[in-house]
Design a protein around this motif. Sequence first.
Motif, short mmCIF file in Angstrom:
data_model
loop_
_atom_site.label_atom_id
_atom_site.label_comp_id
_atom_site.label_asym_id
_atom_site.label_seq_id
_atom_site.Cartn_x
_atom_site.Cartn_y
_atom_site.Cartn_z
N ASP A 199 0.84 -1.20 0.00
CA ASP A 199 0.00 0.00 0.00
C ASP A 199 0.87 1.26 0.00
O ASP A 199 1.80 1.38 0.80
CB ASP A 199 -0.90 0.00 1.23
CG ASP A 199 -2.03 1.01 1.11
OD1 ASP A 199 -3.08 0.65 0.57
OD2 ASP A 199 -1.83 2.16 1.55
N SER B 3 -3.84 1.59 4.61
CA SER B 3 -4.58 0.35 4.36
C SER B 3 -3.56 -0.75 4.17
O SER B 3 -2.39 -0.49 3.98
CB SER B 3 -5.43 0.48 3.10
OG SER B 3 -6.43 1.43 3.28
N ARG C 17 -4.48 -5.32 -7.49
CA ARG C 17 -4.30 -4.99 -6.07
C ARG C 17 -5.08 -5.95 -5.21
O ARG C 17 -6.19 -6.35 -5.55
CB ARG C 17 -4.73 -3.56 -5.79
CG ARG C 17 -3.71 -2.55 -6.33
CD ARG C 17 -4.10 -1.15 -5.95
NE ARG C 17 -4.15 -0.98 -4.52
CZ ARG C 17 -5.12 -0.35 -3.88
NH1 ARG C 17 -6.11 0.18 -4.54
NH2 ARG C 17 -5.09 -0.23 -2.59
N ASP D 131 -5.11 6.53 -5.19
CA ASP D 131 -6.17 5.54 -4.96
C ASP D 131 -5.92 4.24 -5.71
O ASP D 131 -6.38 3.18 -5.28
CB ASP D 131 -7.53 6.11 -5.40
CG ASP D 131 -8.14 7.00 -4.33
OD1 ASP D 131 -8.08 6.62 -3.15
OD2 ASP D 131 -8.67 8.07 -4.68
N LEU E 128 -3.14 2.78 -5.95
CA LEU E 128 -2.12 1.99 -5.25
C LEU E 128 -2.29 1.99 -3.73
O LEU E 128 -1.42 1.49 -3.03
CB LEU E 128 -0.72 2.52 -5.58
CG LEU E 128 -0.08 2.05 -6.87
CD1 LEU E 128 1.26 2.71 -7.05
CD2 LEU E 128 0.09 0.54 -6.89
N ALA E 129 -3.37 2.56 -3.24
CA ALA E 129 -3.52 2.63 -1.79
C ALA E 129 -5.00 2.65 -1.41
O ALA E 129 -5.81 3.25 -2.10
CB ALA E 129 -2.84 3.88 -1.24
N GLY E 130 -5.28 1.99 -0.29
CA GLY E 130 -6.64 2.04 0.25
C GLY E 130 -7.63 1.18 -0.51
O GLY E 130 -7.33 0.62 -1.56
N ALA E 131 -8.82 1.08 0.07
CA ALA E 131 -9.86 0.24 -0.52
C ALA E 131 -11.08 1.04 -0.94
O ALA E 131 -12.09 0.47 -1.33
CB ALA E 131 -10.26 -0.84 0.50
N HIS E 132 -11.00 2.36 -0.83
CA HIS E 132 -12.14 3.21 -1.19
C HIS E 132 -11.70 4.20 -2.27
O HIS E 132 -11.17 5.27 -1.94
CB HIS E 132 -12.65 3.99 0.03
CG HIS E 132 -13.13 3.10 1.12
ND1 HIS E 132 -14.40 2.56 1.14
CD2 HIS E 132 -12.52 2.65 2.24
CE1 HIS E 132 -14.54 1.82 2.22
NE2 HIS E 132 -13.41 1.85 2.90
N PRO E 133 -11.90 3.88 -3.54
CA PRO E 133 -11.52 4.83 -4.61
C PRO E 133 -12.21 6.17 -4.40
O PRO E 133 -13.41 6.22 -4.14
CB PRO E 133 -12.03 4.14 -5.88
CG PRO E 133 -12.08 2.70 -5.54
CD PRO E 133 -12.44 2.63 -4.09
#
Lengths: 282, 168
Positions: A128, A133, A171, B63, B65-70
């Motif tokens: 991440d 996350s 991902r 978004d 490459l990170a997190g689960a909420h675009p």
Amino acid sequence: MRSSFLWRNRVLMTSAALLIVSLHLISTGVHPGDLAARPESAFLEIISPVDAAFTRLSDGASSIVTGYLDLLHVREENARLRNELARVKSDRARLAELEVENRHLGELLDLKDVLGANAVAANVIGSDATGLSRTLVLASGSSAGLRPGMAVLANQGVVGKIIAVSPHASRVLLIDDHNSALDGFDQRSRARGIVAGLVDDGLILKYADRSQDIRIGDTIVTSGLDGIFPRGLLVGTIKSVHHGGPGLFLGVRIEPTVDFRQLEQVLIVTQPPPHLDDQAKD
Amino acid sequence: MRLILLFAAFVVLGLAFQSAVPHLISFRALIPNLIIILVVDLGLRHHGVLPAMLAFAIGYATDALAGAHPGLNAFMMTMVFLVSYEISTRLMVTNALVGASVVFFGVIATALATVAFADGFNALADTGSMLGGLTLEAAVSALVAPLIFSMLAASKRMTGLPVRAMRE
């Protein structure tokens, strides 16, 4: 024109509009095939090769530093011996690395045999980008048959599920992320619950009834009822059971069997075993 | 166009760095948040509609490459840009120290806001153990910020872009 209210506040107006667009994206979500999913997929596709290069570069730098530290002990020796030693060490490190990789791939092959032919192996090339996350970036995407919602496994157990794909990258949302949930049960007592991640790092078994017999050291496995993860895969072991406090449920903490930081290769279940569909209907 | 290309290059490298380096460093808090530094530079030194849209695009790229909420990082980066922009229009001088301070508070605020957005405000009660690492990450980001600002300034000079914002 330039003195008008709109012109003077153009940055604020634009930012406000963009904030509304962001909130809309957050509230509705981005689904595969959506127009909003295309830029995300494009960004993932553009960044993943650079990500993979950075990973290789950082691994190489790490090897150089380790090699240099090793060579400090033989500084007094002549150049020929140093070079030979370096070469031998380099070869040995490369052979050891190949051995480890072979072992990993062999274990994944064994797991693939257990699952049947509907699985694809992929390399991990990143994690991440913000650290808020717990996700991974894989070097395989829709061109290899991967789609969002597919289960991702390692030889030690469950890793997570795919949440986004581009043609050559994807991902994975790890099971210890606070947005993740999967259906699991205690292998000894058959007590069921939802395995979920925590904000402050960790894994818990939610909705485990107080009357259920759950003990420290028990193994938690997937139930297969969520329709994503095949039944009977290792999730983790019970680390602590908290009986006190308010509420109807036990406070159960789980130690995952997979060390997510050490993952190099994973296996993606491209088609769940047939019996899962029957279970999901029950 | 030059501004877009310049920041695109920095964002791709920054995101790749932030995604690849955690494999080497076990303590995540030591990795600076380069993306926030880039957005703060945009807000402090580039006033206009294009930089605002660029900040949103940087967030949306994050978004990927990170997190689960675009959309969540897009929202946060737009907010960071807006705060930086507002600060720069109200201060006489926006030097590296101001930038580093905005980066420091930006890292902490965006992390807490991300948790609150993703899991509800009740989840903030569980962030106690995060705060130490978060403060360290913010401090590391703030320390690295002047260096990144200098690199950006040098790149802007090379490409013929204005280094500082025109006062509005």
